[in-house]
Design a protein around this motif. Structure first.
Motif, mmCIF file in Angstrom:
data_model
loop_
_atom_site.group_PDB
_atom_site.id
_atom_site.type_symbol
_atom_site.label_atom_id
_atom_site.label_comp_id
_atom_site.label_asym_id
_atom_site.label_seq_id
_atom_site.Cartn_x
_atom_site.Cartn_y
_atom_site.Cartn_z
ATOM 1 N N THR A 1 -14.309 5.115 -2.902
ATOM 2 C CA THR A 1 -12.520 6.410 -3.022
ATOM 3 C C THR A 1 -13.128 7.119 -2.894
ATOM 4 O O THR A 1 -12.744 7.819 -2.824
ATOM 5 C CB THR A 1 -12.197 6.103 -5.395
ATOM 6 N N ALA A 2 -14.334 7.973 -3.083
ATOM 7 C CA ALA A 2 -14.772 9.522 -3.186
ATOM 8 C C ALA A 2 -15.195 9.496 -1.676
ATOM 9 O O ALA A 2 -14.903 10.331 -1.550
ATOM 10 C CB ALA A 2 -16.408 9.764 -3.831
ATOM 11 N N ALA B 1 -12.927 10.204 -8.339
ATOM 12 C CA ALA B 1 -13.295 9.225 -8.026
ATOM 13 C C ALA B 1 -14.477 8.821 -8.826
ATOM 14 O O ALA B 1 -14.769 7.313 -8.883
ATOM 15 C CB ALA B 1 -13.298 9.256 -6.473
ATOM 16 N N VAL B 2 -15.596 9.838 -8.727
ATOM 17 C CA VAL B 2 -16.597 8.999 -9.187
ATOM 18 C C VAL B 2 -16.398 8.702 -10.324
ATOM 19 O O VAL B 2 -16.855 7.965 -10.827
ATOM 20 C CB VAL B 2 -17.996 10.381 -9.322
ATOM 21 N N ASN B 3 -15.888 9.330 -11.551
ATOM 22 C CA ASN B 3 -16.245 9.199 -12.773
ATOM 23 C C ASN B 3 -14.964 8.488 -13.259
ATOM 24 O O ASN B 3 -14.977 7.659 -14.672
ATOM 25 C CB ASN B 3 -16.014 10.494 -13.762
ATOM 26 N N VAL C 1 0.955 -1.297 0.076
ATOM 27 C CA VAL C 1 0.296 -0.041 0.128
ATOM 28 C C VAL C 1 0.756 1.331 0.139
ATOM 29 O O VAL C 1 1.066 2.044 -0.252
ATOM 30 C CB VAL C 1 -1.266 0.183 1.603
ATOM 31 N N VAL C 2 1.978 1.429 0.615
ATOM 32 C CA VAL C 2 3.123 2.693 0.971
ATOM 33 C C VAL C 2 3.127 2.720 -0.609
ATOM 34 O O VAL C 2 3.535 3.911 -0.846
ATOM 35 C CB VAL C 2 3.784 2.577 1.874
ATOM 36 N N SER C 3 3.917 2.136 -0.942
ATOM 37 C CA SER C 3 4.797 1.862 -2.220
ATOM 38 C C SER C 3 3.500 2.434 -3.785
ATOM 39 O O SER C 3 4.077 3.032 -3.956
ATOM 40 C CB SER C 3 5.362 0.500 -3.040
ATOM 41 N N LYS C 4 1.927 1.438 -3.451
ATOM 42 C CA LYS C 4 1.226 1.904 -4.485
ATOM 43 C C LYS C 4 0.726 3.745 -3.868
ATOM 44 O O LYS C 4 0.010 4.404 -5.126
ATOM 45 C CB LYS C 4 0.254 1.405 -4.852
ATOM 46 N N ILE C 5 0.732 4.005 -2.942
ATOM 47 C CA ILE C 5 0.180 5.302 -2.609
ATOM 48 C C ILE C 5 1.744 6.429 -3.106
ATOM 49 O O ILE C 5 0.754 7.077 -3.828
ATOM 50 C CB ILE C 5 -0.207 5.508 -1.121
ATOM 51 N N ARG C 6 2.759 6.123 -3.026
ATOM 52 C CA ARG C 6 3.935 7.152 -3.603
ATOM 53 C C ARG C 6 3.449 7.000 -4.854
ATOM 54 O O ARG C 6 4.193 7.707 -5.365
ATOM 55 C CB ARG C 6 5.292 7.050 -3.311
ATOM 56 N N ALA D 1 -6.959 7.382 -3.977
ATOM 57 C CA ALA D 1 -7.608 8.566 -3.315
ATOM 58 C C ALA D 1 -6.363 9.577 -3.466
ATOM 59 O O ALA D 1 -6.795 10.847 -3.590
ATOM 60 C CB ALA D 1 -8.327 8.284 -2.572
ATOM 61 N N PHE D 2 -5.507 9.044 -2.528
ATOM 62 C CA PHE D 2 -4.701 9.882 -2.472
ATOM 63 C C PHE D 2 -3.792 10.449 -4.104
ATOM 64 O O PHE D 2 -3.700 11.542 -4.231
ATOM 65 C CB PHE D 2 -3.548 9.150 -1.711
#
Lengths: 342, 349
Positions: B299-300, B289-291, B229-234, B271-272
């Motif tokens: 996500t939204a 996020a919605v679209n 999760v950390v790598s993917k947020i970055r 989201a980030f």
């Protein structure tokens, strides 16, 4: 065996070895695998839970077996795939409990439909996009189509859609299936490099998506072609340390059941190992998660690229004996259909 | 006449509303791809419309939230009634209160269902019946969809928000990536209450939260295989920052490569990435996020908690505020005031 025959055999054997090696490591994280086994470079003995299910060393799972059974009606009829032959292959595979017991969710639904068994009512019945079916079960069997169409990506893509839309009737699963089969087909081109395999994967993914759009269910999920490019980039960046590539691919691309994880991951391993068959299979196995499928797909491609000569001696005999296959005979029969041309 | 909201109250109201609006609007687009949505709505979806009947909603109507916001809402309700901050008992009672509302539990995801079954009918819990060591199908975003509320209850206190998130979410989400993702959202939401906070601070808080989430859950978490999760947020943030002036490109790039699906390693990093892409603008972030489709409501909802806290309720159109309360029988303004009272009471004790 001539070169083409040797490449066909390499692909079949690469797929089977990857599947059988990855069967033991499936569903487990790379950290647990490393603790338990170190870096795996052979077909290890199955653990107790697998043994209880009748698994023995060298047995393949649903991945390679469905490809193998799908090829049989084509071989018997000496022709390329069509809807009826695809159906026949699938049902024949389903009657072998050694393999069909491990069928994935999307395949089970499709087989029941073919048999006229209606699925139980579900809240998904009214839903247009069933995103949980964007799985890798098309990619796990589509490599076989590349063997019937060496160095003919376009025919490969069309026939992959025919074979796989029977079970995986959504755009992204088919895009992923076409990426694998296109790369297998490309591996037969003269002077093919491992870069060409990656480009073929991206071409297959884009074309598979485009050609299936409007004909099968729309779904939402990651873009297969873009994720192949990213996985390959990670692989290329770490060619001096392929295990580092493997870790990053597992952390960022993912190597699970979903088509947008495991198919791109396979191309990442190909990039990291410059297309070397055994090395690429090892990465797919040690990365954890859906290892049998990823290693099977990787082996289909790199086995064709490198030919059977580059696969560890003794494995052909083990695979044939345990599974009751004759992969050499199968390779020659496929080659005969290719030679005949149509 | 309504009492005037303090800055803190206005931000708490904004966070609750942002999450509820995101959930409700995202429920319309959930499951679809961005390309499909653009064609169907002839552009971007930016309103609380009647959901179509080929999507994920069941008997829904405009403004109605789904599981995402409702599970946090009922947990908050239980905490306020008991005048208690988060503890194991509150987490269980909140979850069971939510379970009494079939209009929302119809959307229940696999891990939340598993957590609830462990409490009320263990024979039906997949974690009790499966013989697999790694239940990778439970690395979902259902911790993160509700954890924003822990940022609200711990406004400004990132570490307490993280700690309370683990307490709240470990009942349903027992693996490290799902908990790390949940902590990322609550940490960013708690941080958003700081004065002069920037969207980059929120991203840093999210990364800090996810790292802490892995650390704090290491001792008890079930083993799973999943992306990090950390790598993917970055990575998602990098995508967001690279295309800040191009809404469409960022949205597609994030949906195509990070993914905004059910998995903890998709929707939360996404989201980030969107917060980065929209420079922290609440409505832009929600619309993106919605679209982007896929698990759009989750996500939204997460973006709504974080950016709603940053900007307060006033940036959310008034008709949305009314519609959310009416459609769900909520009074989010009142809830915001009660939350600040609980916070002040706890401080005084």
């Amino acid at each position: 065996m001539n070169l083409r025959q040797n490449k066909i055999l390499g692909s079949l054997l690469g797929g089977a070895v990857g599947d059988s090696m990855g069967a033991v490591t499936e569903h487990t994280s790379r950290r647990i695998l490393e603790e338990r086994y170190g870096f795996i470079t052979e077909i290890i003995e199955p653990h107790e839970r697998l043994r209880k299910h009748g698994h023995v060393r060298g047995l393949v799972t649903d991945d390679f077996s469905v490809a193998y059974y799908s090829a049989q009606p084509m071989i018997e009829n000496k022709c390329h795939v069509n809807f009826e032959l695809a159906k026949e292959g699938l049902l024949r595979w389903n009657s072998d409990p050694r393999y069909s017991n491990c069928a994935g969710p999307t395949t089970i639904v499709a087989i029941n439909k073919l048999k006229g068994i209606a699925p139980p009512p579900s809240k998904l019945d009214k839903v247009l996009c069933i995103n949980s079916r964007v799985t890798n079960g098309g990619g796990m069997k589509s490599g076989i189509i590349g063997l019937f169409n060496p160095n003919d990506m376009d025919r490969t893509i069309d026939e992959t859609i025919t074979l796989c839309s029977l079970t995986h009737d959504n755009t992204l699963a088919l895009s992923a299936a076409c990426a694998i089969s296109a790369a297998v087909s490309k591996a037969f081109a003269d002077n093919c490099s491992y870069y060409d395999l990656i480009e073929a994967g991206i071409y297959g993914a884009d074309e598979g998506y485009r050609r299936s759009l409007g004909k099968v269910r729309p779904v939402a999920g990651c873009n297969i072609a873009k994720k192949i490019a990213l996985a390959a980039q990670i692989g290329l960046d770490h060619q001096d340390d392929p295990r580092k590539a493997m870790e990053e691919i597992a952390d960022i691309i993912g190597c699970g059941l979903y088509a947008y994880e495991s198919i791109p991951a396979a191309f990442g391993y190909i990039a990291a190992t410059k297309g070397q068959v055994m090395d690429s299979i090892y990465l797919a196995v040690n990365a954890g998660d859906d290892t049998d499928t990823v290693a099977c797909m990787t082996g289909f491609i790199t086995g064709a690229f490198c030919s059977a000569d580059m696969i560890t001696p003794g494995l052909l005999e083990l695979i044939d004996e345990v599974n009751g296959f004759d992969l050499r005979k199968t390779a020659l029969a496929i080659d005969e259909i290719v030679e005949k041309g149509e | 006449m309504k009492e005037v909201l303090t800055d803190r109250q206005g931000r708490i109201y904004g966070s609750l509303l942002g999450a509820a609006v995101g959930d409700s609007m995202g429920a319309i687009s959930e499951g679809f791809s961005p390309e499909f949505l653009k064609q169907r709505y002839n552009g971007y979806l930016t309103d609380l419309l009647q959901p179509t009947d080929d999507g994920m909603t069941v008997d829904s109507h405009p403004g109605m939230v789904s599981d995402d916001f409702s599970v946090a809402y009922y947990t908050a309700e239980v905490m306020l009634e008991n005048h208690r901050m988060m503890d194991h008992d509150m987490a269980v009672k909140g979850l069971l209160r939510w379970w009494e509302h079939p209009e929302y539990t119809v959307y229940c995801g696999p891990s939340s269902r598993n957590g609830i079954m462990k409490l009320i009918d263990p024979d039906k819990a997949v974690s009790h019946t499966s013989n697999l060591k790694c239940l990778n199908g439970l690395v979902t975003n259902g911790g993160a969809m509700k954890s924003g509320i822990m940022g609200v209850f711990n406004a400004g206190d990132v570490d307490q928000a993280i700690s309370d998130t683990i307490t709240m979410c470990r009942i349903t989400h027992t693996n490290a990536p799902a908990l790390a993702a949940a902590c990322a959202v609550s940490a960013a939401a708690a941080k958003a209450f700081d004065n002069d906070v920037t969207y980059l601070d929120l991203i840093n808080a999210g990364i800090y939260g996810s790292e802490k989430g892995y650390e704090l859950s290491a001792s008890f978490a079930d083993p799973v295989c999943a992306p990090d999760v950390v790598s993917k947020i970055r990575w998602a943030v990098e995508i967001g920052l690279s295309h800040q002036d191009d809404f469409e490109t960022t949205m597609i790039e994030l949906a195509d490569t990070i993914g905004s699906g059910l998995w903890a390693y998709e929707a939360i990093p996404c989201a980030f990435g969107m917060i980065a892409a929209c420079k922290g603008d609440l409505l832009k972030g929600l619309y993106m996020a919605v679209n982007a489709g896929q698990d759009a409501d989750s996500t939204a909802c997460m973006i709504g908690y974080i950016l709603g806290a940053m900007h307060g309720y006033s940036v959310i159109p008034e008709r949305f505020r009314k519609l959310i309360d009416e459609a769900n029988g909520f009074d989010l303004r009142k809830m915001a005031i009660e939350i600040t009272k609980l916070q002040e009471g706890v401080k005084d004790e």
